[in-house]
Structure formats: C-alpha cells, structure tokens
Motif scaffolding. Structure first.
Motif, mmCIF file in Angstrom:
data_model
loop_
_atom_site.group_PDB
_atom_site.id
_atom_site.type_symbol
_atom_site.label_atom_id
_atom_site.label_comp_id
_atom_site.label_asym_id
_atom_site.label_seq_id
_atom_site.Cartn_x
_atom_site.Cartn_y
_atom_site.Cartn_z
ATOM 1 N N LYS A 50 1.947 1.654 4.327
ATOM 2 C CA LYS A 50 1.167 0.554 3.751
ATOM 3 C C LYS A 50 0.214 1.102 2.686
ATOM 4 O O LYS A 50 -0.534 0.351 2.087
ATOM 5 C CB LYS A 50 0.335 -0.143 4.845
ATOM 6 C CG LYS A 50 1.139 -1.063 5.724
ATOM 7 C CD LYS A 50 0.303 -1.691 6.837
ATOM 8 C CE LYS A 50 -0.927 -2.381 6.355
ATOM 9 N NZ LYS A 50 -1.724 -2.984 7.439
ATOM 10 N N ASP A 51 0.243 2.392 2.458
ATOM 11 C CA ASP A 51 -0.690 3.080 1.550
ATOM 12 C C ASP A 51 -0.153 3.061 0.117
ATOM 13 O O ASP A 51 0.867 3.678 -0.189
ATOM 14 C CB ASP A 51 -0.869 4.512 2.046
ATOM 15 C CG ASP A 51 -1.923 5.299 1.304
ATOM 16 O OD1 ASP A 51 -2.356 4.872 0.209
ATOM 17 O OD2 ASP A 51 -2.312 6.359 1.815
ATOM 18 N N VAL A 52 -0.866 2.369 -0.769
ATOM 19 C CA VAL A 52 -0.440 2.256 -2.169
ATOM 20 C C VAL A 52 -0.431 3.616 -2.870
ATOM 21 O O VAL A 52 0.270 3.788 -3.873
ATOM 22 C CB VAL A 52 -1.321 1.236 -2.934
ATOM 23 C CG1 VAL A 52 -2.723 1.776 -3.160
ATOM 24 C CG2 VAL A 52 -0.669 0.824 -4.238
ATOM 25 N N ASP A 53 -1.149 4.593 -2.345
ATOM 26 C CA ASP A 53 -1.174 5.917 -2.973
ATOM 27 C C ASP A 53 0.221 6.529 -3.062
ATOM 28 O O ASP A 53 0.535 7.241 -4.015
ATOM 29 C CB ASP A 53 -2.106 6.868 -2.217
ATOM 30 C CG ASP A 53 -3.567 6.470 -2.338
ATOM 31 O OD1 ASP A 53 -3.901 5.663 -3.234
ATOM 32 O OD2 ASP A 53 -4.387 6.958 -1.533
ATOM 33 N N PHE A 54 1.075 6.266 -2.072
ATOM 34 C CA PHE A 54 2.433 6.820 -2.117
ATOM 35 C C PHE A 54 3.271 6.122 -3.183
ATOM 36 O O PHE A 54 4.107 6.747 -3.822
ATOM 37 C CB PHE A 54 3.098 6.755 -0.745
ATOM 38 C CG PHE A 54 2.501 7.718 0.235
ATOM 39 C CD1 PHE A 54 2.721 9.077 0.109
ATOM 40 C CD2 PHE A 54 1.698 7.275 1.264
ATOM 41 C CE1 PHE A 54 2.159 9.983 0.990
ATOM 42 C CE2 PHE A 54 1.128 8.159 2.157
ATOM 43 C CZ PHE A 54 1.357 9.523 2.021
ATOM 44 N N GLN A 55 3.051 4.831 -3.375
ATOM 45 C CA GLN A 55 3.722 4.116 -4.463
ATOM 46 C C GLN A 55 3.297 4.709 -5.796
ATOM 47 O O GLN A 55 4.132 5.000 -6.652
ATOM 48 C CB GLN A 55 3.376 2.625 -4.411
ATOM 49 C CG GLN A 55 3.972 1.845 -5.568
ATOM 50 C CD GLN A 55 3.630 0.360 -5.515
ATOM 51 O OE1 GLN A 55 3.457 -0.204 -4.453
ATOM 52 N NE2 GLN A 55 3.548 -0.259 -6.668
ATOM 53 N N PHE A 70 4.946 -1.220 2.188
ATOM 54 C CA PHE A 70 4.656 -2.564 2.681
ATOM 55 C C PHE A 70 3.291 -2.956 2.132
ATOM 56 O O PHE A 70 2.256 -2.539 2.648
ATOM 57 C CB PHE A 70 4.692 -2.615 4.215
ATOM 58 C CG PHE A 70 6.086 -2.673 4.758
ATOM 59 C CD1 PHE A 70 6.704 -3.890 4.969
ATOM 60 C CD2 PHE A 70 6.795 -1.512 5.031
ATOM 61 C CE1 PHE A 70 8.005 -3.960 5.452
ATOM 62 C CE2 PHE A 70 8.092 -1.567 5.517
ATOM 63 C CZ PHE A 70 8.696 -2.799 5.723
ATOM 64 N N ASN A 71 3.309 -3.717 1.060
ATOM 65 C CA ASN A 71 2.086 -4.158 0.376
ATOM 66 C C ASN A 71 1.653 -5.484 0.998
ATOM 67 O O ASN A 71 1.828 -6.544 0.420
ATOM 68 C CB ASN A 71 2.373 -4.307 -1.120
ATOM 69 C CG ASN A 71 1.140 -4.601 -1.917
ATOM 70 O OD1 ASN A 71 0.018 -4.400 -1.456
ATOM 71 N ND2 ASN A 71 1.324 -5.098 -3.120
#
Length: 118
Positions: A50-55, A70-71
């Motif tokens: 759920k961590d946007v940092d990985f995106q 999973f945003n």
C-alpha cells in the motif's frame, strides 16, 4: 511467480497464503524500503504494497522488482480483503506479461497496468 507482501498489508488474507507468497518479517526495527526492494529484487519477487514509495521507485529505477500498489487509503480490513479477493485473479493474469512492471489498484477495484516500452 512469487510475491513479497509488504508489512503494511495484513498477513492473514487467505488468498496470499501458500508457497508463492512471503510476508515481510514484522521485526523491530522494521525493514526499510531499500531492504524490501533489494530482497524482492534478489529473490525475483513482486512487491505487493500500500506504500506509494514503491510505485515511485519502480517508475524512477525500473524493474526488477515489479510492484503491485494497492492505492486504497485506510480501508477497513474486511473491505480490503473483499477488494483483494475480487481483483487478485486479474492482477496475477496481468503479471503473466513480463513487460508489466507496475499495477495500481484503487479503492473501487480499478486496475491500471504499466508496461516497459509503452
């Protein structure tokens, strides 16, 4: 295909149990994003988070590893479990295309997949 489930997602979802799924250990201190990234890269796993940092990281650095983001904000566990159960088969199908390096799922179950070279 093997998956590394980030610590910000519940490890009790039945859909993510089995030999193809590994949970980030819940240790103190917690694993850094860099450690999760390198571990998944070394083991050729897809990070589920759920961590946007990985995106952001996969968009900046490229794969491997690949990322499922999973945003969804702060859904209740039951809502998240229902969402995961509904979309997971499609996510896995999309990941059979090796060019897919990022999948983003929103709280409504809409799925966006990004491919290398696209």
């Amino acid at each position: 295909m093997n998956f590394l489930i980030d610590e910000n997602l519940p490890d009790r979802f039945k859909i993510w149990h089995g030999p193809d799924y590994e949970n980030v250990p819940r240790e103190i201190p917690a694993w850094s994003d860099e450690r999760v990234w390198q571990y998944a890269r070394q083991k050729q796993q897809v990070i589920v988070t759920k961590d946007v940092d990985f995106q952001d990281r996969v968009l900046l650095l490229g794969p491997p590893p690949r990322v499922v983001h999973f945003n969804v904000g702060n859904l209740r566990a039951a809502q998240l479990a229902a969402l995961v159960a509904r979309v997971w088969p499609m996510v896995v199908t999309l990941l059979t295309d090796e060019a897919v390096f990022l999948i983003v799922v929103d709280e409504n179950g809409l799925i966006d997949a990004m491919k290398s070279g696209a």
